[in-house]
Each structure stands twice: as C-alpha cells, then as structure tokens.
Motif scaffolding. Structure first.
Motif, mmCIF file in Angstrom:
data_model
loop_
_atom_site.group_PDB
_atom_site.id
_atom_site.type_symbol
_atom_site.label_atom_id
_atom_site.label_comp_id
_atom_site.label_asym_id
_atom_site.label_seq_id
_atom_site.Cartn_x
_atom_site.Cartn_y
_atom_site.Cartn_z
ATOM 1 N N SER A 185 -7.951 29.815 -33.544
ATOM 2 C CA SER A 185 -8.125 30.390 -32.210
ATOM 3 C C SER A 185 -8.166 29.306 -31.145
ATOM 4 N N SER A 186 -8.763 28.160 -31.474
ATOM 5 C CA SER A 186 -8.825 27.048 -30.518
ATOM 6 C C SER A 186 -7.440 26.469 -30.267
ATOM 7 N N ARG B 286 -4.574 28.055 -30.553
ATOM 8 C CA ARG B 286 -3.844 29.012 -29.708
ATOM 9 C C ARG B 286 -4.281 28.895 -28.253
ATOM 10 N N ASP B 287 -5.569 28.699 -28.058
ATOM 11 C CA ASP B 287 -6.117 28.604 -26.705
ATOM 12 C C ASP B 287 -5.530 27.408 -25.958
ATOM 13 N N GLY C 103 -1.899 27.750 -25.151
ATOM 14 C CA GLY C 103 -1.708 28.687 -24.052
ATOM 15 C C GLY C 103 -2.029 28.072 -22.711
ATOM 16 N N ARG C 104 -3.038 27.203 -22.671
ATOM 17 C CA ARG C 104 -3.426 26.567 -21.411
ATOM 18 C C ARG C 104 -2.343 25.637 -20.887
ATOM 19 N N TYR D 157 -11.005 22.096 -19.570
ATOM 20 C CA TYR D 157 -11.359 22.556 -20.917
ATOM 21 C C TYR D 157 -12.643 21.882 -21.397
ATOM 22 N N ASN E 80 -16.312 23.749 -22.181
ATOM 23 C CA ASN E 80 -16.894 23.756 -23.519
ATOM 24 C C ASN E 80 -18.081 22.809 -23.694
#
Length: 404
Positions: A21-22, A24-25, A28-29, A95, A99
């Motif tokens: 998931s990270s 993909r994130d 995407g960014r 990012y 986080n």
C-alpha cells in the motif's frame, strides 16, 4: 523485495500489505510529474529497482531486475526524460511531514561525498569529503534530514558546485546546469533549504549542523524564524557573555580549559548501538535577547549560549553555539545535538541499501533526479517502519478508578 534489515516487529502478512500500500501511495504521488504514461512506468520501475535486493543499483542491474533488455529506459529517467526533480523533492518533503511530522522535530544539515572518476560529472573536483576522510575526486551533496520521535528521512538536497565549475560557462552548459546558476557556499545552500522548509510550514523547533554551518547566515535566518539551534563551531571561535550572565570571555577552547572540574556533567546524547552515548558537557549561558531584536512581529525571550562536549576516554573537545528559548536546560540541548547521528545513519543506509552513490549520470538533472528518487525510497521505508512499529506497540489500558 523487502530486505531483512527493513523487517519490523509486525507479522509478515501485515508488513507485506503495508509495503504494497505504501509503494502504491508514493508512486501515485509522483505520477503528476510525468506527462507520459510510459515515463511514469519507467520511474516506477526505477523506484522498484532502488528498493530491490541488488547491492549495486546500476542501470544494468536495475534493468535486469525490471526485465528490460538494457539500461536505456532506466537511464532515460535520469537524463533524456522531461520532469522536475525539485517537484519530487517537494513531494518527498510533504510525505515525510505527513508521516513523521512533529512540532519538536529537528532539522539536521550535513554533507556527504560521492566518489567519481574523471572531470565530466557535474560538480566533481578534488575536494575534501568526510566520506573518504581526505581530499579526493568527488561530488559533494548537502542534505537536510528531518528527525522526530517517529523516525528520520531526507527532505532536501543540493549539489555543491565549486568555483572551478561556476566560473566555467562551457563546463556548466555541458552538464546542463540551469542558466543563471552562480557559486553558492555550503552554508548558503543550507540557508536555502531552511527557507524552503519554513516556506512550506514544515513543523520543527531545532536545527543541528557541524562546524561548516555554525557561524553566519544560518544563525541569522534561524533567529528571525524563532527556531532553536545547536551548531558546531571551531575551537578558535570567540564567545563573550553580557551583563546579567556569569562572566565568560575568550575562545571556545580557552573557556573550556579554564572551567572548574565540577562544572562538567556526564549526560547521554541518546541511545546508540552500544547503549547510551555518554559524554561530559558544559553549558554557558551568554545573553538573553527578545525575539523582536530579529523580527519585530515576534515576542519571547531567547538565550544565546555555548555548549561544550568532552569525550570521556581521550578528552577531545567539541564546541557548539546555541540559541534556544530562555530556560532551556542542558539536557535538552545535549539531546538535540545528539540527533545529528540520524543523518549519518541515513547516509550509510541510503548508500549501502538504496544506491544513493550509484548514480552513473554526469548531468545536473541526473544527479538531482537520482538523489530525489532515493530520498523517496528512503522516506517510504521510514514511514513503513514507524507505522509497522506503531501497530505492534501494546495498547495502554485504563486502570479503573479505586472507590473510597
């Protein structure tokens, strides 16, 4: 793709899902940086290669891992492709703050060397680098790392160009250095990074750096912004106290030599691989100033001081000029200075595991793009580590109130 050194205390299944998931994130960014889907796909494969198990992150190794017949697509991302490395730098910063952000975070400024052969690689020259501990043929990159209780990651970078480069227009043009680029000292590059962080409203309270950055414009910009600092200075730097403070005057080394034996306090600058990082310390308050001395829109009392560190085994001394809210104690300053280890750890990890120093391009854009992609990979790993560890922390249970 997940290295053992990056595994966390959570289950393998949870770590794999968090990883996927990270990834993909972050992909995407950065998608908006690329106008063509094929270029975005190549950038994704480049990132995959940096995160892969191959020890060397060369174009051929990344291409082999991606199933490409040759390194051309990988190299095009760094050279021929058209996209903004500074845009990726800003994405990394956002990012990291999202986080790892914390109001009491520390910005650490430092530099590292990239050993090179020949004279064509942008910024290469015979110059000193702590990476090799000597003067050698190399590039120098200045970096800013963001350090909080949640973890640490790079948020900014700049390639240092010696005067032998900025004074040679033909050489600049051959390396595709942007027009109008002029010589900037390493402290000037650091000031630009601090200003970018301030303009982006990055939450932090302190800046730490070594003696290269300890005197001058870095101090000024931080005082005007009401940010504390612990900055290394040379032993010959002069300090003097003002009225209302204990009398102190002389070079940093002279002041240290004249201190009473009982002035020193043994304190830890944080936990290291071998336990607490203990040294002997002294803090001398030199003057109290109101914030409006530097910015009339601000208020509050701040203290200028001198922090001295003495190595326990050999007595080696290090000196730091400090700026902090009045009333800040020595242990706080020691812990802030101790955060400098984080950028050293970051350089080591980024070079050994993410290919920070495996850039094969010679151009300005190649260096900035490669380094920014490594920064993104490093930031993703830092976020995964924090989130995975957070999932495994035991939840606090409330103790029922006892009735009288």
């Amino acid at each position: 793709m997940i290295r053992r050194s990056w595994m966390t205390g959570s289950s393998i299944e949870a770590t794999l899902e968090l990883w996927a998931s990270s990834l993909r994130d972050v992909k995407g960014r950065m998608r908006g940086l690329f106008t063509q889907e094929r270029v975005a796909a190549s950038a994704n494969l480049f990132l995959d290669g940096l995160l892969g198990d191959e020890r060397r992150k060369t174009g051929w190794m990344r291409a082999e891992a991606a199933g490409d017949p040759g390194p051309w697509r990988q190299q095009a991302i760094l050279g021929r492709g058209r996209w903004d490395a500074d845009g990726l730098r800003d994405i990394v910063r956002e990012y990291v703050v999202e986080n790892l952000g914390a109001d009491d975070a520390v910005l650490v400024i430092d530099e590292t060397g990239f050993l090179k052969q020949g004279k064509a690689s942008c910024g290469v020259a015979r110059q000193y680098t702590g990476s090799a501990g000597k003067i050698t043929n190399c590039q120098i990159g200045v970096f800013a790392a963001y350090v909080s209780a949640r973890g640490h990651a790079f948020i900014d970078r700049a390639l240092y160009l010696p005067k032998s480069w900025t004074g040679d227009p033909a050489r600049l043009a051959a390396a595709h250095v942007p027009e109008g680029t002029i010589f900037a000292t390493k402290p000037a590059l650091a000031v630009d990074m601090i200003r970018r962080a301030l303009a982006a409203n990055v939450p932090f309270s302190w800046v730490v750096a070594d003696t290269v950055y300890g005197v001058g414009d870095v101090e000024g910009v931080l005082r005007r912004a009401c940010k504390g600092y612990v900055l290394g200075v040379k032993s010959s730097h002069y300090f003097g106290s003002w009225a209302g403070k204990p009398p102190v005057a002389g070079t940093a080394e002279d002041i240290a030599r004249n201190l009473a034996p009982d002035a020193w306090r043994r304190l830890s600058a944080g936990e290291g691989t071998k336990g607490a990082r203990l040294h002997d310390w002294v803090y001398c308050e030199l003057a109290d100033l109101d914030a409006d001395e530097y910015d009339e829109t601000r208020t509050g009392l701040w203290t200028r001081g001198l922090l001295i560190r003495r190595h326990i085994s050999d007595g080696d001394l290090a000196f730091f000029t400090t700026w902090c809210p009045a009333g800040t104690d020595i242990q706080t300053l020691v812990c802030v200075e101790g955060q400098r280890w984080a950028i050293e750890d970051s350089f080591e990890t980024a070079k050994n595991e993410l290919g920070l120093d495996h850039n094969e391009t010679r151009s300005w854009h190649g260096w900035n793009r490669h380094v920014s992609l490594v920064m993104l990979a490093f930031a993703m790993m830092a976020a995964i580590r924090y989130r995975a560890n957070d999932m495994t922390l035991p939840k606090k249970t409330r103790t029922p109130a006892t009735r009288n």
